[in-house]
Motif scaffolding. Structure first.
Motif, PDB file in Angstrom:
ATOM      1  N   LEU A   1     -38.262 103.180  25.704  1.00 53.53           N
ATOM      2  CA  LEU A   1     -37.348 102.144  26.150  1.00 53.53           C
ATOM      3  C   LEU A   1     -35.975 102.786  26.190  1.00 53.53           C
ATOM      4  N   MET A   2     -35.369 102.758  27.375  1.00 49.05           N
ATOM      5  CA  MET A   2     -34.105 103.462  27.563  1.00 49.05           C
ATOM      6  C   MET A   2     -33.007 102.546  28.057  1.00 49.05           C
ATOM      7  N   GLU A  59     -48.251  94.050  34.421  1.00 48.49           N
ATOM      8  CA  GLU A  59     -47.990  92.653  34.070  1.00 48.49           C
ATOM      9  C   GLU A  59     -46.586  92.508  33.469  1.00 48.49           C
ATOM     10  N   LEU A  60     -46.224  93.418  32.590  1.00 50.85           N
ATOM     11  CA  LEU A  60     -44.896  93.391  31.971  1.00 50.85           C
ATOM     12  C   LEU A  60     -43.809  93.636  33.014  1.00 50.85           C
ATOM     13  N   ALA A  61     -44.087  94.533  33.957  1.00 49.84           N
ATOM     14  CA  ALA A  61     -43.119  94.818  35.015  1.00 49.84           C
ATOM     15  C   ALA A  61     -42.847  93.564  35.840  1.00 49.84           C
ATOM     16  N   SER A  62     -43.892  92.765  36.072  1.00 48.63           N
ATOM     17  CA  SER A  62     -43.717  91.520  36.825  1.00 48.63           C
ATOM     18  C   SER A  62     -42.974  90.481  35.997  1.00 48.63           C
ATOM     19  N   GLU A 121     -47.999  95.364  20.311  1.00 48.96           N
ATOM     20  CA  GLU A 121     -46.759  96.000  19.859  1.00 48.96           C
ATOM     21  C   GLU A 121     -45.851  96.319  21.046  1.00 48.96           C
ATOM     22  N   ILE A 122     -46.450  96.813  22.117  1.00 51.97           N
ATOM     23  CA  ILE A 122     -45.670  97.159  23.307  1.00 51.97           C
ATOM     24  C   ILE A 122     -45.009  95.912  23.873  1.00 51.97           C
ATOM     25  N   ARG A 123     -45.798  94.864  23.986  1.00 49.88           N
ATOM     26  CA  ARG A 123     -45.290  93.590  24.497  1.00 49.88           C
ATOM     27  C   ARG A 123     -44.110  93.111  23.643  1.00 49.88           C
ATOM     28  N   SER A 146     -38.318  92.194  22.788  1.00 49.30           N
ATOM     29  CA  SER A 146     -37.086  92.157  21.985  1.00 49.30           C
ATOM     30  C   SER A 146     -36.029  93.085  22.579  1.00 49.30           C
ATOM     31  N   PHE A 147     -36.465  94.183  23.197  1.00 45.71           N
ATOM     32  CA  PHE A 147     -35.559  95.101  23.895  1.00 45.71           C
ATOM     33  C   PHE A 147     -34.822  94.352  25.010  1.00 45.71           C
TER      34      PHE A 147
END
Length: 127
Positions: free
Chosen positions: A93-94, A58-61, A110-112, A117-118
């Protein structure tokens, strides 16, 4: 339902890393394009890790300008040990080949938040 799930699988935006070579290729391509990378270190035997897969999709999309990689620690042990990944799931996160954030454990909120913010920080940086 099965067909829809299969369809979703085919359209996955999460790239599965299956070797050290593919890891290096994906990361260096992303670096060359100034593209941030989010990595999910997972294992099929680790239920919390597997449970994070739909969220990761979902985050990738949601963030098409970020490269989302999935690394099975059993398939690609060298990458996991090089990045000192000791527990699953671990999210890295890179940016430009450097790890800027690391999150251990299945904590969807937390991941979301961290990924959001990244990505915001990078968009500001690019603009």
């Amino acid at each position: 339902m099965e067909a829809a799930a299969q369809e979703q699988q085919n359209k996955s935006r999460v790239v599965k890393v299956d070797s050290v070579e593919s890891w290096e290729t994906f990361v260096s391509q992303a670096n060359n394009q100034g593209c941030p990378v989010v990595v999910h270190f997972t294992a099929i035997w680790c239920m919390p890790s597997v449970a994070m897969n739909p969220l990761f999709e979902e985050l990738a999309s949601a963030y098409p300008d970020v490269l989302f990689l999935s690394v099975d620690v059993d398939d690609v042990k060298d990458v996991a040990s090089k990045l000192e990944v000791k527990a699953m799931p671990t999210f890295l996160l890179m940016r430009e080949g450097a790890v800027v954030d690391k999150l251990v454990g299945a904590n969807p909120e937390e991941i979301r938040k961290r990924i959001d913010s990244f990505v915001q920080s990078i968009r500001v940086y690019v603009a």
